[in-house]
Motif scaffolding. Structure first.
Motif, PDB file in Angstrom:
ATOM      1  N   ILE A 560       0.854  -1.185   0.000  1.00 35.31           N
ATOM      2  CA  ILE A 560       0.000   0.000   0.000  1.00 35.31           C
ATOM      3  C   ILE A 560       0.890   1.235   0.000  1.00 35.31           C
ATOM      4  O   ILE A 560       1.991   1.225   0.569  1.00 35.31           O
ATOM      5  CB  ILE A 560      -0.960  -0.013   1.217  1.00 35.31           C
ATOM      6  CG1 ILE A 560      -2.029   1.081   1.080  1.00 35.31           C
ATOM      7  CG2 ILE A 560      -0.200   0.122   2.533  1.00 35.31           C
ATOM      8  CD1 ILE A 560      -3.113   0.989   2.134  1.00 35.31           C
ATOM      9  N   SER A 561       0.439   2.296  -0.643  1.00 36.02           N
ATOM     10  CA  SER A 561       1.308   3.463  -0.831  1.00 36.02           C
ATOM     11  C   SER A 561       1.098   4.571   0.198  1.00 36.02           C
ATOM     12  O   SER A 561       1.923   5.481   0.288  1.00 36.02           O
ATOM     13  CB  SER A 561       1.098   4.056  -2.238  1.00 36.02           C
ATOM     14  OG  SER A 561      -0.231   4.525  -2.389  1.00 36.02           O
ATOM     15  N   LYS A 562       0.026   4.524   0.975  1.00 34.10           N
ATOM     16  CA  LYS A 562      -0.224   5.589   1.957  1.00 34.10           C
ATOM     17  C   LYS A 562      -0.674   4.995   3.283  1.00 34.10           C
ATOM     18  O   LYS A 562      -1.358   3.964   3.306  1.00 34.10           O
ATOM     19  CB  LYS A 562      -1.312   6.551   1.461  1.00 34.10           C
ATOM     20  CG  LYS A 562      -0.905   7.526   0.388  1.00 34.10           C
ATOM     21  CD  LYS A 562      -2.045   8.527   0.190  1.00 34.10           C
ATOM     22  CE  LYS A 562      -1.800   9.497  -0.934  1.00 34.10           C
ATOM     23  NZ  LYS A 562      -2.873  10.519  -1.027  1.00 34.10           N
ATOM     24  N   PRO A 563      -0.378   5.665   4.376  1.00 32.42           N
ATOM     25  CA  PRO A 563      -0.898   5.236   5.681  1.00 32.42           C
ATOM     26  C   PRO A 563      -2.404   5.440   5.770  1.00 32.42           C
ATOM     27  O   PRO A 563      -2.991   6.246   5.038  1.00 32.42           O
ATOM     28  CB  PRO A 563      -0.163   6.138   6.680  1.00 32.42           C
ATOM     29  CG  PRO A 563       0.957   6.750   5.923  1.00 32.42           C
ATOM     30  CD  PRO A 563       0.527   6.810   4.494  1.00 32.42           C
ATOM     31  N   GLN A 710      10.773   2.454   0.367  1.00 29.84           N
ATOM     32  CA  GLN A 710      10.612   3.791   0.938  1.00 29.84           C
ATOM     33  C   GLN A 710       9.306   4.432   0.485  1.00 29.84           C
ATOM     34  O   GLN A 710       8.817   5.364   1.127  1.00 29.84           O
ATOM     35  CB  GLN A 710      11.790   4.681   0.530  1.00 29.84           C
ATOM     36  CG  GLN A 710      13.111   4.294   1.187  1.00 29.84           C
ATOM     37  CD  GLN A 710      14.281   5.106   0.666  1.00 29.84           C
ATOM     38  OE1 GLN A 710      14.233   5.650  -0.453  1.00 29.84           O
ATOM     39  NE2 GLN A 710      15.341   5.190   1.453  1.00 29.84           N
ATOM     40  N   GLN A 711       8.735   3.900  -0.610  1.00 30.64           N
ATOM     41  CA  GLN A 711       7.489   4.449  -1.142  1.00 30.64           C
ATOM     42  C   GLN A 711       6.267   3.599  -0.812  1.00 30.64           C
ATOM     43  O   GLN A 711       5.139   4.109  -0.789  1.00 30.64           O
ATOM     44  CB  GLN A 711       7.588   4.589  -2.667  1.00 30.64           C
ATOM     45  CG  GLN A 711       8.692   5.537  -3.129  1.00 30.64           C
ATOM     46  CD  GLN A 711       8.783   5.578  -4.652  1.00 30.64           C
ATOM     47  OE1 GLN A 711       7.878   6.063  -5.329  1.00 30.64           O
ATOM     48  NE2 GLN A 711       9.874   5.054  -5.186  1.00 30.64           N
ATOM     49  N   PHE A 712       6.475   2.309  -0.577  1.00 31.83           N
ATOM     50  CA  PHE A 712       5.361   1.391  -0.344  1.00 31.83           C
ATOM     51  C   PHE A 712       5.567   0.622   0.961  1.00 31.83           C
ATOM     52  O   PHE A 712       6.703   0.365   1.370  1.00 31.83           O
ATOM     53  CB  PHE A 712       5.222   0.395  -1.499  1.00 31.83           C
ATOM     54  CG  PHE A 712       4.664   0.990  -2.764  1.00 31.83           C
ATOM     55  CD1 PHE A 712       3.312   0.894  -3.045  1.00 31.83           C
ATOM     56  CD2 PHE A 712       5.498   1.645  -3.653  1.00 31.83           C
ATOM     57  CE1 PHE A 712       2.797   1.442  -4.213  1.00 31.83           C
ATOM     58  CE2 PHE A 712       4.998   2.193  -4.817  1.00 31.83           C
ATOM     59  CZ  PHE A 712       3.635   2.093  -5.092  1.00 31.83           C
ATOM     60  N   TYR A 713       4.463   0.256   1.590  1.00 34.69           N
ATOM     61  CA  TYR A 713       4.482  -0.551   2.805  1.00 34.69           C
ATOM     62  C   TYR A 713       3.994  -1.960   2.456  1.00 34.69           C
ATOM     63  O   TYR A 713       2.933  -2.118   1.840  1.00 34.69           O
ATOM     64  CB  TYR A 713       3.559   0.039   3.861  1.00 34.69           C
ATOM     65  CG  TYR A 713       3.813   1.492   4.168  1.00 34.69           C
ATOM     66  CD1 TYR A 713       4.639   1.867   5.227  1.00 34.69           C
ATOM     67  CD2 TYR A 713       3.211   2.504   3.405  1.00 34.69           C
ATOM     68  CE1 TYR A 713       4.861   3.210   5.519  1.00 34.69           C
ATOM     69  CE2 TYR A 713       3.426   3.839   3.686  1.00 34.69           C
ATOM     70  CZ  TYR A 713       4.253   4.195   4.744  1.00 34.69           C
ATOM     71  OH  TYR A 713       4.465   5.517   5.021  1.00 34.69           O
ATOM     72  N   THR A 714       4.742  -2.974   2.825  1.00 34.44           N
ATOM     73  CA  THR A 714       4.319  -4.364   2.612  1.00 34.44           C
ATOM     74  C   THR A 714       3.452  -4.780   3.791  1.00 34.44           C
ATOM     75  O   THR A 714       3.903  -4.764   4.943  1.00 34.44           O
ATOM     76  CB  THR A 714       5.529  -5.292   2.493  1.00 34.44           C
ATOM     77  OG1 THR A 714       6.367  -4.826   1.415  1.00 34.44           O
ATOM     78  CG2 THR A 714       5.083  -6.723   2.202  1.00 34.44           C
ATOM     79  N   ILE A 715       2.205  -5.173   3.522  1.00 42.75           N
ATOM     80  CA  ILE A 715       1.252  -5.407   4.622  1.00 42.75           C
ATOM     81  C   ILE A 715       0.720  -6.832   4.660  1.00 42.75           C
ATOM     82  O   ILE A 715      -0.003  -7.185   5.594  1.00 42.75           O
ATOM     83  CB  ILE A 715       0.068  -4.425   4.524  1.00 42.75           C
ATOM     84  CG1 ILE A 715      -0.711  -4.617   3.214  1.00 42.75           C
ATOM     85  CG2 ILE A 715       0.554  -2.988   4.659  1.00 42.75           C
ATOM     86  CD1 ILE A 715      -1.993  -3.811   3.141  1.00 42.75           C
ATOM     87  N   GLY A 716       1.034  -7.667   3.656  1.00 36.61           N
ATOM     88  CA  GLY A 716       0.496  -9.020   3.677  1.00 36.61           C
ATOM     89  C   GLY A 716       0.818  -9.788   2.429  1.00 36.61           C
ATOM     90  O   GLY A 716       1.671  -9.404   1.622  1.00 36.61           O
ATOM     91  N   GLU A 717       0.081 -10.892   2.257  1.00 43.42           N
ATOM     92  CA  GLU A 717       0.350 -11.802   1.143  1.00 43.42           C
ATOM     93  C   GLU A 717      -0.963 -12.378   0.641  1.00 43.42           C
ATOM     94  O   GLU A 717      -1.930 -12.558   1.397  1.00 43.42           O
ATOM     95  CB  GLU A 717       1.280 -12.920   1.615  1.00 43.42           C
ATOM     96  CG  GLU A 717       1.760 -13.850   0.514  1.00 43.42           C
ATOM     97  CD  GLU A 717       2.801 -14.833   1.008  1.00 43.42           C
ATOM     98  OE1 GLU A 717       3.103 -15.800   0.285  1.00 43.42           O
ATOM     99  OE2 GLU A 717       3.321 -14.636   2.129  1.00 43.42           O
ATOM    100  N   VAL A 718      -0.986 -12.700  -0.655  1.00 49.14           N
ATOM    101  CA  VAL A 718      -2.153 -13.330  -1.270  1.00 49.14           C
ATOM    102  C   VAL A 718      -2.072 -14.845  -1.081  1.00 49.14           C
ATOM    103  O   VAL A 718      -0.998 -15.450  -1.252  1.00 49.14           O
ATOM    104  CB  VAL A 718      -2.237 -12.979  -2.771  1.00 49.14           C
ATOM    105  CG1 VAL A 718      -3.447 -13.666  -3.427  1.00 49.14           C
ATOM    106  CG2 VAL A 718      -2.315 -11.463  -2.962  1.00 49.14           C
TER     107      VAL A 718
END
Length: 733
Positions: A560-563, A710-718
């Motif tokens: 995801i790109s934004k908080p 630095q631009q994206f947050y990794t939050i999970g997996e498919v």
């Protein structure tokens, strides 16, 4: 919902003590039909009386500052964080540093003063005490340098009350670092504290001696160099840090205006606090020169001007008689002595000791308490518009919103619309047609529509956010925005106010569309109870892969790109429960378009993407999973949140769409250890101008460099779909 039309604009320039008190009084007793705008370069304005205590470490930063954003949200006024660079008194226009000009009917100026830096080298080689916000940043650096033993000598230029309080506070604080620093207090006067009685001067000198501060009286500074003060008829003084606290000066932009000012740049005002030049321009605090009753620059006058200014601003709007401000001849003066001791005087009496410090601290804290503990405002009782606020040409019109026409009768007038379009876009740019050609290209066109009710009381910023929110749908498919049409609903107002509102809104919209290379091709305007903007946006295919919702595959990494958190922060702001810093960070996030994020994703073989908006993160992820016939696993701790959002969620503050978003997942069962965490609530938080959510193929993800993370947050997996498990699994590891 505000059903009271606006007919006059009152603009307050500067967040000084007088204006802060006026805003508080106005919130408790508003004048229907008048809109207030506060303009200040700082969102946090310091209380100067507590500056010595802040330097000495007796108070925290929060204790000594008024949160102007929070105050404005509470008072239901518009706040613009910017600097005024010019005023045109004839056309009632204020030029701003970072955004288009704003107009006013009545303006009040309370911007304080700055030390006079006309002496050669003073601007380059010294740190002025004012503005305090900039000085405090430098003070933090000075403390670090002192701890590192990099400061051997420090000088304060100036011999008034502010100078002696500052240098004693500095000496007290730096003494805690076991430093050996030589202090110099330099004044051109024959002695320090001119105007004070001899007993107070004697006590202050004793304290200066205790801190090993050398007094250089009758020493006029000729010029300054790097770490050197060159004096007239005296030896030069070497200092690693030079604090400039000399006689104050006014603003350059006021001096360059048509408004009459004195030689130092302070606006000359009458007893009513009106400019000598213009009756609809007021000034208060240090920036005002009270011609009939000159007084020194002291906060006590600024505080006591508030009642007069509050009355007179209302009076001039309503064409009623004004009051005269009569400053007192003398006042209680209390000086902090570095440590928690103070000295003071009133007329011929003087006093000193710990109890004087406690007395001063009590007075200062009482003043600040009224801004830190804002009361619940009563429901507005008076909604009738005073006829004096309505222009003569509009007095015969129907101004009751419940009785105004609907249907086609609710359109904004053609003259207002055409004039604003000419002002914003240029004469001849927009030619009205019954329909428009949306593209000159032969490519396939995709179309999306979105609409927002105003989430902030700043049409220029809101226009930019509305564009980002609408174009996000195109970026989520990797389309190039091509053109946009607008559907604008303006609140009921007088024609001049409506024109200003529409102009500011279109300036924000056109700026953002131009920045994102999307053409404005037309639209429609109407009236209603509140401001809203709808956009029909058109995008074209690029020579890049199209994103869609059917492309997730097991093993893809979810990014995801934004908080998250704009929904809960905006909800908190509406409930007067949001600090200004937190609110501004949410605005900053909403002002970030998704064009850069889409550009990065388009290079990574991404097939599935969507934007996170009204349905919240889980709602939009659920759409991707259903469309792709897969499941997902989220790491709750990896999901980014805007500063303050989690704390607000912990207080059970929720956006109005939260409950519906949560209801969508009523059948899903997650462990209590997950659902009881405040961050869990943010998964259902509706996002205004939210970020992009995408699946990165596993092989591609392994090769990603630091710049991506630095631009994206990794939050999970498919995951592959398993009907024995919930569609979206949530863990906190």
């Amino acid at each position: 919902m505000n059903l009271v039309p606006i007919f006059k604009d009152l603009v307050l320039v500067g967040g000084g003590h007088t204006h802060a008190l006026v805003l508080r009084k106005w919130a408790m007793n508003p004048l229907p039909g008048v809109r207030i705008t506060l303009i200040s370069p700082q969102a946090l304005t310091p209380y100067s009386g507590m500056l010595p205590g802040l330097i000495a470490g007796h108070y925290s930063f929060e204790q000594t500052h008024i949160d102007l954003v929070k105050l404005s949200l509470w008072a239901n006024i518009r706040f613009i964080q910017d600097s005024v660079t010019a005023i045109d008194a004839a056309s009632n226009t204020l030029e701003l540093k970072n955004r288009p000009a704003t107009e006013f009917d009545v303006v009040s100026i309370d911007i304080g003063s700055t030390p006079n830096q006309s002496i050669e080298g003073s601007a380059e080689y010294t740190t002025p005490v004012k503005p305090i916000s900039e000085f405090y940043q430098r003070w933090n650096q000075i403390q670090k340098h002192a701890q590192q033993q990099k400061i051997r000598s420090l000088a304060v230029v100036g011999g008034g009350a502010g100078s002696v309080e500052v240098i004693m506070a500095i000496a007290f604080k730096l003494k805690q670092f076991n430093t050996s620093i030589q202090y110099h207090l330099i004044t051109a006067a024959d002695d320090i504290l001119p105007g004070y009685n001899r007993t107070v001067i004697k006590r202050v000198k004793q304290q200066l001696k205790k801190y090993h501060i050398e007094i250089h009286s009758s020493t006029r500074v000729a010029r300054l160099g790097q770490n050197t003060i060159y004096c007239q008829n005296a030896d030069s003084i070497v200092a690693d840090e030079i604090i400039w606290c000399t006689q104050a000066a006014g603003s350059t932009w006021l001096q360059q205006s048509q408004i009459e000012c004195d030689d130092a740049g302070f606006m000359k005002v009458r007893q009513t606090l009106q400019s000598l030049s213009y009756e609809h321009i007021f000034a208060a605090g240090d920036i005002a020169n009270m011609v009939a009753n000159p007084r020194p620059k002291a906060g006590v006058y600024a505080v006591r001007q508030a009642d007069t200014l509050f009355h007179n601003l209302r009076a001039v709007l309503l064409d009623k008689s004004l009051l005269e401000y009569r400053p007192q001849d003398g006042f209680l003066s209390l000086l902090a002595l570095g440590e928690k001791r103070a000295t003071g005087s009133k007329s011929l009496f003087s006093f000193s000791g710990d109890w004087v410090w406690r007395w001063k601290s009590s007075i200062d804290n009482k003043f600040m308490h009224q801004f830190h503990q804002l009361p619940v405002l009563p429901m507005a009782s008076a909604t009738m518009i005073n006829p004096a606020l309505i222009a003569d040409a509009e007095k015969t019109e129907q101004h009751d919103p419940l009785k105004r026409c609907t249907g086609c009768g609710a359109k904004v007038s053609a003259s207002v619309l055409q004039q604003v379009l000419n002002d914003v876009l240029g004469i001849g740019y927009y030619q009205p047609q019954d329909a428009v050609r949306i593209s000159n290209n032969a490519e396939i066109i995709y179309q999306s529509v979105d609409a927002l009710n105003a989430c902030i009381d700043d049409p220029w910023l809101f226009g930019r956010i509305a564009v980002n929110h609408a174009l996000s749908d195109l970026y989520a498919m990797n389309l190039k925005p091509e053109s946009a049409q607008l559907l604008i609903t303006l609140p009921y107002a007088g024609q001049s106010i409506q024109k200003r509102q529409l102009k500011a809104l279109l300036q924000g919209i056109s700026l953002q569309l131009e920045t994102l290379q999307c053409r404005f091709v037309g639209g429609h305007t109407s009236e209603a109870s509140e401001l809203s903007v709808g956009l029909v946006v058109n995008g074209i295919l690029q020579d890049k892969p199209l994103f869609n919702k059917q492309g997730l595959n097991p093993g893809d990494k979810l990014v995801i790109s934004k908080p998250l958190g704009t929904g809960v922060i905006l909800a908190a702001a509406m409930q007067d429960k949001c600090d200004g810093v937190i609110f501004n960070q949410a605005i900053h996030s909403m002002l970030q378009a998704n064009d850069q994020a889409a550009r990065v994703l388009s290079k990574l073989n991404v097939k599935a993407c969507t934007d996170v908006t009204g349905f919240g993160l889980l709602g939009h992820l659920h759409e991707l999973c259903l469309a792709s016939a897969c499941s997902a696993s989220l790491n709750l701790n990896a999901i980014p949140c805007l500063p303050g959002a989690e704390a607000l969620a912990r207080k059970n503050i929720k956006s109005s769409l939260y409950a519906q978003n949560l209801k969508t997942f009523a059948a899903m069962q997650w462990p209590d250890a997950i659902t009881q965490q405040s961050r869990f609530n943010l998964l259902f938080d509706p996002q205004t101008s939210g970020g992009l959510l995408a699946g990165i193929p596993a092989k591609t993800y392994i090769e990603l460099d630091k710049s991506f993370h630095q631009q994206f947050y990794t939050i999970g997996e498919v995951l592959a779909f398993d009907d024995s498990l919930v569609r979206i699994q949530i863990q906190d590891t």
